[in-house]
Design a protein around this motif. Structure first.
Motif, PDB file in Angstrom:
ATOM      1  N   LYS A  19      -7.491   9.502   3.521  1.00  0.00           N
ATOM      2  CA  LYS A  19      -7.588   8.159   4.110  1.00  0.00           C
ATOM      3  C   LYS A  19      -6.214   7.522   4.312  1.00  0.00           C
ATOM      4  O   LYS A  19      -5.994   6.821   5.287  1.00  0.00           O
ATOM      5  CB  LYS A  19      -8.407   7.238   3.199  1.00  0.00           C
ATOM      6  N   VAL A  20      -5.333   7.739   3.354  1.00  0.00           N
ATOM      7  CA  VAL A  20      -4.045   7.048   3.404  1.00  0.00           C
ATOM      8  C   VAL A  20      -2.993   7.904   4.096  1.00  0.00           C
ATOM      9  O   VAL A  20      -2.269   7.439   4.964  1.00  0.00           O
ATOM     10  CB  VAL A  20      -3.579   6.665   1.980  1.00  0.00           C
ATOM     11  N   LEU A  54      -5.136   2.989  -1.142  1.00  0.00           N
ATOM     12  CA  LEU A  54      -6.241   2.639  -0.247  1.00  0.00           C
ATOM     13  C   LEU A  54      -6.224   1.136   0.035  1.00  0.00           C
ATOM     14  O   LEU A  54      -5.917   0.341  -0.839  1.00  0.00           O
ATOM     15  CB  LEU A  54      -7.594   3.013  -0.879  1.00  0.00           C
ATOM     16  N   GLY A  55      -6.565   0.765   1.265  1.00  0.00           N
ATOM     17  CA  GLY A  55      -6.626  -0.645   1.620  1.00  0.00           C
ATOM     18  C   GLY A  55      -7.937  -1.269   1.200  1.00  0.00           C
ATOM     19  O   GLY A  55      -8.842  -0.578   0.713  1.00  0.00           O
ATOM     20  N   GLN A  93     -10.983   0.152   3.130  1.00  0.00           N
ATOM     21  CA  GLN A  93     -11.251   1.538   2.733  1.00  0.00           C
ATOM     22  C   GLN A  93     -11.848   1.592   1.331  1.00  0.00           C
ATOM     23  O   GLN A  93     -12.771   2.369   1.067  1.00  0.00           O
ATOM     24  CB  GLN A  93      -9.944   2.350   2.749  1.00  0.00           C
ATOM     25  N   ALA A 115      -8.582   2.680  -6.815  1.00  0.00           N
ATOM     26  CA  ALA A 115      -8.447   2.906  -5.376  1.00  0.00           C
ATOM     27  C   ALA A 115      -7.159   2.270  -4.861  1.00  0.00           C
ATOM     28  O   ALA A 115      -6.399   2.889  -4.111  1.00  0.00           O
ATOM     29  CB  ALA A 115      -9.661   2.345  -4.635  1.00  0.00           C
ATOM     30  N   PRO A 144     -20.675   2.406  -1.992  1.00  0.00           N
ATOM     31  CA  PRO A 144     -21.612   3.469  -2.405  1.00  0.00           C
ATOM     32  C   PRO A 144     -22.166   3.245  -3.813  1.00  0.00           C
ATOM     33  O   PRO A 144     -23.338   3.486  -4.062  1.00  0.00           O
ATOM     34  CB  PRO A 144     -20.753   4.740  -2.351  1.00  0.00           C
ATOM     35  N   GLN A 145     -21.308   2.755  -4.711  1.00  0.00           N
ATOM     36  CA  GLN A 145     -21.780   2.495  -6.076  1.00  0.00           C
ATOM     37  C   GLN A 145     -22.629   1.231  -6.122  1.00  0.00           C
ATOM     38  O   GLN A 145     -23.632   1.162  -6.834  1.00  0.00           O
ATOM     39  CB  GLN A 145     -20.591   2.333  -7.015  1.00  0.00           C
ATOM     40  N   HIS A 182     -19.424   8.426  -8.212  1.00  0.00           N
ATOM     41  CA  HIS A 182     -20.327   8.945  -7.181  1.00  0.00           C
ATOM     42  C   HIS A 182     -19.720  10.109  -6.417  1.00  0.00           C
ATOM     43  O   HIS A 182     -20.342  10.632  -5.500  1.00  0.00           O
ATOM     44  CB  HIS A 182     -20.716   7.821  -6.209  1.00  0.00           C
ATOM     45  N   ARG A 197       0.835  -1.212   0.000  1.00  0.00           N
ATOM     46  CA  ARG A 197       0.000   0.000   0.000  1.00  0.00           C
ATOM     47  C   ARG A 197       0.863   1.253   0.000  1.00  0.00           C
ATOM     48  O   ARG A 197       0.562   2.216  -0.706  1.00  0.00           O
ATOM     49  CB  ARG A 197      -0.925  -0.003   1.214  1.00  0.00           C
ATOM     50  N   LEU A 247      -9.793  11.930  -1.556  1.00  0.00           N
ATOM     51  CA  LEU A 247     -10.086  10.662  -0.856  1.00  0.00           C
ATOM     52  C   LEU A 247      -8.817   9.981  -0.314  1.00  0.00           C
ATOM     53  O   LEU A 247      -8.690   9.741   0.896  1.00  0.00           O
ATOM     54  CB  LEU A 247     -10.848   9.704  -1.791  1.00  0.00           C
ATOM     55  N   ALA A 248      -7.890   9.692  -1.212  1.00  0.00           N
ATOM     56  CA  ALA A 248      -6.692   8.956  -0.771  1.00  0.00           C
ATOM     57  C   ALA A 248      -5.800   9.785   0.162  1.00  0.00           C
ATOM     58  O   ALA A 248      -5.355   9.274   1.186  1.00  0.00           O
ATOM     59  CB  ALA A 248      -5.913   8.438  -1.973  1.00  0.00           C
ATOM     60  N   TYR A 297     -14.092   7.971  -9.669  1.00  0.00           N
ATOM     61  CA  TYR A 297     -15.209   7.445  -8.897  1.00  0.00           C
ATOM     62  C   TYR A 297     -16.466   8.231  -9.287  1.00  0.00           C
ATOM     63  O   TYR A 297     -16.553   9.436  -9.008  1.00  0.00           O
ATOM     64  CB  TYR A 297     -14.947   7.589  -7.393  1.00  0.00           C
ATOM     65  N   ARG A 354     -15.482   0.478   1.498  1.00  0.00           N
ATOM     66  CA  ARG A 354     -16.377   1.436   2.149  1.00  0.00           C
ATOM     67  C   ARG A 354     -16.551   2.712   1.326  1.00  0.00           C
ATOM     68  O   ARG A 354     -17.660   3.212   1.168  1.00  0.00           O
ATOM     69  CB  ARG A 354     -15.833   1.778   3.543  1.00  0.00           C
ATOM     70  N   SER A 355     -15.463   3.259   0.804  1.00  0.00           N
ATOM     71  CA  SER A 355     -15.548   4.576   0.170  1.00  0.00           C
ATOM     72  C   SER A 355     -15.800   4.522  -1.324  1.00  0.00           C
ATOM     73  O   SER A 355     -16.316   5.479  -1.891  1.00  0.00           O
ATOM     74  CB  SER A 355     -14.237   5.350   0.402  1.00  0.00           C
ATOM     75  N   VAL A 356     -15.425   3.434  -1.967  1.00  0.00           N
ATOM     76  CA  VAL A 356     -15.500   3.397  -3.433  1.00  0.00           C
ATOM     77  C   VAL A 356     -16.532   2.372  -3.919  1.00  0.00           C
ATOM     78  O   VAL A 356     -17.426   2.703  -4.701  1.00  0.00           O
ATOM     79  CB  VAL A 356     -14.108   3.083  -4.046  1.00  0.00           C
TER      80      VAL A 356
END
Lengths: 242, 224
Positions: free
Chosen positions: A104-105, B134-135, B138, B129, B146-147, A91, A73, A100-101, A89, B141-143
């Protein structure tokens, strides 16, 4: 910065990467080209571990991908990737796509992440599109948001997988300009593309692949003036006389 | 025809039978709404479980789905009503039995809807992602979720409507829902036509309301 040592990869029985040896130094812009199915996309997808290899060794910034203790990661966070299909994304707004990243990261605060995102949107030439959703952006704008999203992680290297192949012709230029700026700023880049104009102007090296092998690895001037292999000559004559 | 029977028993039918407020434990909505929420929660874990890389997770999830999808709901309710109290050695209330039976039965169907919803999200989204570091959790949940949720809405609402109507089966173990309330009134006043027409309309209105709400949600969440 990136090193392939005797890398082989199979998809089932299909041998897609054959004995790949490749070194890319910091600050280099390497264009990878070749006919479709030659393994060039697979090659760069291996760099950040989107594809696994079956033998050989890949190292990014001194870290071996096969190392069991590798933090994949963390490596991906430092390796920006831009996809042919953008993969924004749908949405989330452009701004949310970008922050986002980092939030979060990298655990950045929203303020810090949004400030950086706004700077990046300005840098890729669409400062007014922060609140737009991907569906309301043109292909060229979407790809520039995708580039900004990758840059938001402040990567040490950027990988581009046919970034302009899904774009209408009049939008290719704006994305290539963004990439050219990035290269001028000293970013290390591996770019899979058929845009030979970009290769000629920006690349420090051109790697030509065919049937899973690296056939040529040379300076762009040499590649375009006098390609060594017959396969590269055929490829160039087809792609340049379009 | 005498629709006075509805008027005379209005509170018993609707406040007690439909909503579940009154002197008796019961209520169609008091059973259906928690069953939907808990069933969906269970379905979420089941759907994620079926897609898990580890066989220790995916196999039990698959067995669970295949098992409960392959037996009739009435039978599950009977199992819970007759066998479970004996196995546990305690008497269980109708409400608890009915709720547990519905949640566990519906969890299998909802799990499949969740799985299909997650699989409907293009692979490129997960790759995008992952490539930013992102793990897995994550990303989910985030990507992805929702879709996936948006894509699930039509199937989800259909299943919720089925569940809502199926709660009428709880009346067979004596649970006082709308159907049972109508039965009780009918035993007293012998007005089957009026009573069963009335509850049919009530069921239909609730189901149609859910369907309209789903349509609204889909429109509001439409991004493409």
């Amino acid at each position: 910065m990136v090193e392939f040592r005797n890398v082989n990869k199979w998809f089932g029985k299909l041998h897609v990467l054959k004995d790949i040896d490749l070194r890319i130094e910091r600050g280099e812009v390497v264009v990878v080209c070749g006919p479709s199915g030659s393994g060039k996309s697979t090659l760069i997808r291996c760099v950040n571990g989107l594809e696994a290899i079956q033998s050989g060794e890949i190292a990014v910034d001194g870290k071996r991908l096969s190392d069991p203790g590798l933090d994949l990661r963390a490596l991906r966070a430092e390796t920006g990737f831009v996809f042919q299909q953008f993969n924004l994304y749908p949405h989330l707004s452009a701004m949310e796509n970008i922050v986002l990243a980092p939030m979060k990261v990298r655990r950045l605060s929203r303020e810090a992440a949004e400030k950086r995102a706004a700077e990046l949107l300005a840098r890729v030439g669409i400062p007014d599109k922060a609140d737009a959703f991907p569906a309301n952006l043109s292909g060229g704008q979407q790809q520039r948001v995708a580039i900004a999203r990758a840059l938001a992680m402040q990567p040490k290297i950027m990988l581009f997988d046919e970034p302009t192949s899904a774009l209408d012709p009049e939008m290719i230029g704006e994305v290539l300009d963004t990439m050219t700026d990035l290269a001028r700023d000293g970013m290390t880049m591996i770019v899979v593309t058929h845009e030979m104009g970009f290769a000629r102007r920006v690349a420090s090296r051109v790697v030509f692949m065919d049937e899973g092998r690296i056939v040529e690895d040379t300076k762009p001037e040499a590649f375009f003036a006098a390609p060594q292999s017959e396969r590269a000559q055929q490829f160039l004559s087809k792609i340049l006389t379009r | 025809m005498d629709f006075g029977v509805i008027e005379r028993n209005w509170n018993f039918l609707l406040v007690q039978g439909l909503i579940g407020l009154g002197n008796f434990a019961g209520g169609t909505l008091r059973l259906a709404v928690p069953a939907m929420l808990l069933g969906f929660l269970l379905g979420l874990f089941v759907g994620l479980g079926r897609l898990a890389k580890s066989r220790w997770i995916s196999t039990p999830a698959t067995v669970y789905v295949e098992l409960f999808r392959g037996v009739p709901l009435v039978m599950v309710i009977f199992w819970f009503w007759f066998i479970l109290p004996r196995a546990l050695g305690v008497a269980l209330p109708e409400y608890g039995v009915a709720l547990a039976a519905f949640v566990i039965f519906e969890g299998a169907y909802l799990g499949e809807i969740v799985r299909a919803g997650i699989q409907s999200v293009p692979r490129g989204q997960v790759e995008a992602a992952a490539s930013t570091g992102l793990g897995t959790a994550q990303t989910m949940r985030s990507v992805v979720l929702p879709q996936a949720l948006r894509n699930m809405i039509p199937a989800l609402v259909t299943q919720f409507i089925v569940l809502f109507k199926d709660t009428s089966l709880a009346s067979i173990i004596g649970y006082l829902d709308l159907t049972k309330a109508a039965q009780i009134v009918n035993n007293r006043e012998i007005r089957p036509f009026e009573l069963y027409l009335f509850i049919a309309v009530v069921y239909w209105l609730c189901a149609y309301g859910m369907s309209r709400y789903a349509g609204y949600l889909e429109k509001r969440l439409a991004t493409a």
